[in-house]
Design an enzyme around this catalytic site. Structure first.
Site, PDB file in Angstrom:
ATOM      1  CG  MET A   1     -30.625  19.262 -12.535  1.00  0.00           C
ATOM      2  SD  MET A   1     -29.589  19.035 -11.102  1.00  0.00           S
ATOM      3  CE  MET A   1     -28.930  17.401 -11.410  1.00  0.00           C
TER       4      MET A   1
ATOM      5  CG  LEU B   1     -31.620  18.434 -22.039  1.00  0.00           C
ATOM      6  CD1 LEU B   1     -32.633  19.193 -22.884  1.00  0.00           C
ATOM      7  CD2 LEU B   1     -32.203  18.111 -20.664  1.00  0.00           C
TER       8      LEU B   1
ATOM      9  CG  HIS C   1     -33.321  14.888 -19.772  1.00  0.00           C
ATOM     10  ND1 HIS C   1     -31.999  14.585 -19.978  1.00  0.00           N
ATOM     11  CD2 HIS C   1     -33.435  15.069 -18.437  1.00  0.00           C
ATOM     12  CE1 HIS C   1     -31.349  14.597 -18.843  1.00  0.00           C
ATOM     13  NE2 HIS C   1     -32.194  14.871 -17.866  1.00  0.00           N
TER      14      HIS C   1
ATOM     15  N   GLY D   1     -39.357  11.955 -14.408  1.00  0.00           N
ATOM     16  CA  GLY D   1     -39.003  10.604 -14.839  1.00  0.00           C
ATOM     17  C   GLY D   1     -39.144   9.586 -13.716  1.00  0.00           C
TER      18      GLY D   1
ATOM     19  CE  LYS E   1     -31.182   7.011 -14.052  1.00  0.00           C
ATOM     20  NZ  LYS E   1     -30.707   7.894 -13.012  1.00  0.00           N
ATOM     21  CG  ASP E   2     -34.181  10.754 -10.870  1.00  0.00           C
ATOM     22  OD1 ASP E   2     -33.109  10.542 -10.299  1.00  0.00           O
ATOM     23  OD2 ASP E   2     -34.249  11.103 -12.073  1.00  0.00           O
TER      24      ASP E   2
HETATM   25  P1  AMP Z   1     -32.134  15.473 -14.287  1.00  0.00           P
HETATM   26  O1  AMP Z   1     -31.755  16.451 -15.349  1.00  0.00           O
HETATM   27  O2  AMP Z   1     -31.233  14.303 -14.197  1.00  0.00           O
HETATM   28  O3  AMP Z   1     -32.414  16.147 -12.967  1.00  0.00           O
HETATM   29  O4  AMP Z   1     -33.515  14.851 -14.754  1.00  0.00           O
HETATM   30  C1  AMP Z   1     -34.592  15.675 -15.132  1.00  0.00           C
HETATM   31  C2  AMP Z   1     -35.816  14.820 -15.280  1.00  0.00           C
HETATM   32  O5  AMP Z   1     -35.570  13.822 -16.280  1.00  0.00           O
HETATM   33  C3  AMP Z   1     -36.172  14.081 -13.992  1.00  0.00           C
HETATM   34  O6  AMP Z   1     -37.583  14.075 -13.848  1.00  0.00           O
HETATM   35  C4  AMP Z   1     -35.634  12.695 -14.256  1.00  0.00           C
HETATM   36  O7  AMP Z   1     -36.308  11.690 -13.536  1.00  0.00           O
HETATM   37  C5  AMP Z   1     -35.884  12.560 -15.746  1.00  0.00           C
HETATM   38  N1  AMP Z   1     -35.006  11.532 -16.316  1.00  0.00           N
HETATM   39  C6  AMP Z   1     -33.670  11.408 -16.146  1.00  0.00           C
HETATM   40  N2  AMP Z   1     -33.212  10.306 -16.775  1.00  0.00           N
HETATM   41  C7  AMP Z   1     -34.293   9.709 -17.342  1.00  0.00           C
HETATM   42  C8  AMP Z   1     -34.479   8.518 -18.119  1.00  0.00           C
HETATM   43  N3  AMP Z   1     -33.469   7.716 -18.433  1.00  0.00           N
HETATM   44  N4  AMP Z   1     -35.727   8.214 -18.538  1.00  0.00           N
HETATM   45  C9  AMP Z   1     -36.765   9.020 -18.213  1.00  0.00           C
HETATM   46  N5  AMP Z   1     -36.664  10.162 -17.483  1.00  0.00           N
HETATM   47  C10 AMP Z   1     -35.446  10.500 -17.053  1.00  0.00           C
END
Ligand code: AMP
Length: 299
Positions: A52, A55, A59, A169, A171-172
């Site tokens: 989303m 970054l 990411h 990630g 993370k989720d």
């Molecule tokens: P988001 O933009 O928050 O939807 O995250 C996009 C992708 O990045 C998802 O697959 C998340 O799990 C991953 N992500 C977010 N934060 C982290 C982190 N701290 N370490 C690794 N991957 C992450």
């Protein structure tokens, strides 16, 4: 968006290293398909990294992992409205496409796909995907709309780009299980690959939402990871006391300054049902610090 470019040294003309070069950004399904089709003609493998935007290094780790695995990497930047409830932070979610593009260029991303909402959800859009089982607890309880929104947008991104690999990630963690399940159930014919969570030096998991934290909240925030650690250690050393230790850890988070705790729990790592001794373990937590909701997990 700055990319480094060509020049002849000593001539006074700009050198390759100074010249801005654009990162390729496509905004339509057809432009995305054309780009992928071109790569496919040369038999190149393709990885997708859905994000989303806003970054951070977490990411970028996904993109780095994708680069290791595939010939070409597409990062998507789309703040997906269907995964936000009306009262959530869609409107204030941080956005900075130019910065994102520059970071992505730096780690060798080949293409950014940044559609707008009407490209993803044209007038009359009416299909839903419901993944059962793994969505039912934890995030599914507290954000009932969330996984349906994730499932539909990820399924669409997969079908628009037809990648060989998709990187998500840890993370989720629950989201990673949901996407893995959906890809298997719908025969989407790609490998879903999880990447370890990138953390700040004090243990706080990197997140775009950390930008919402006040200075005082930022000091308190790493207590969430410490709570997960305590519960994880209990699954190894005191398995019969895990539930009680999780309750203590919840109370301690509030004492540390968290506003409320949605859940803090040891679970079966894949089904996300409550953990019992002998199950593969993942400890997951979600808690509010003022107006910011943080989630984290560890195994
Ligand atoms: P988001 O933009 O928050 O939807 O995250 C996009 C992708 O990045 C998802 O697959 C998340 O799990 C991953 N992500 C977010 N934060 C982290 C982190 N701290 N370490 C690794 N991957 C992450």
């Amino acid at each position: 968006v700055v990319k480094r470019g060509l020049k002849s040294r000593g001539t006074g003309l700009p050198v390759w290293s100074d010249v801005p070069v654009m990162m390729d950004i496509v905004r339509t399904r057809s432009a995305l398909r054309d780009a992928v089709a071109n790569w496919r003609k040369s038999d190149l493998s393709v990885a997708l990294v859905p994000t989303m935007g806003a970054l951070h290094e977490g990411h970028l780790d996904l993109v780095r992992a994708a680069k290791q695995r595939a010939d070409r990497v597409i990062t998507t930047i789309f703040v997906n409205p269907t995964q936000f409830a009306a009262h959530e932070d869609l409107g204030r979610y941080p956005r900075d496409e130019a910065r994102d593009a520059s970071l992505l260029k730096g780690v060798g991303c080949d293409l950014i796909y940044a559609p707008n909402a009407s490209e993803m959800y044209p007038e009359g859009f009416s299909t839903h995907i419901r993944v059962s089982g793994v969505t039912q607890r934890l995030e599914g309880s507290f954000r009932p709309h969330f996984f349906a929104g994730v499932a539909i947008v990820v399924a669409k991104l997969f079908s628009q780009s037809r990648p060989d690999f998709a990187f998500f990630g840890e993370k989720d963690w629950q989201q990673l299980q949901v996407v893995t399940q959906m890809a298997r159930d719908l025969d989407l014919n790609l490998d879903v690959i999880g990447v370890p969570t990138r953390r700040e030096a004090d243990g706080l998991a990197m997140s775009s939402r950390n930008a919402y934290l006040t200075e005082e909240e930022r000091v308190v925030a790493p207590a969430l990871k410490r709570a997960l650690d305590v519960i994880y250690e209990a699954t190894l050393a005191q398995p019969s006391a895990v539930a009680a230790i999780a309750q203590d850890a919840t109370a301690n988070l509030i004492k540390a300054g968290f506003t409320s705790v949605d859940y803090l729990e040891a679970c079966h790592a894949q089904t996300l049902q409550p953990w019992t001794h002998g199950d593969p373990v993942r400890v997951l937590g979600a808690a509010w610090l003022g107006k910011t909701r943080l989630i984290d997990n560890r195994g």
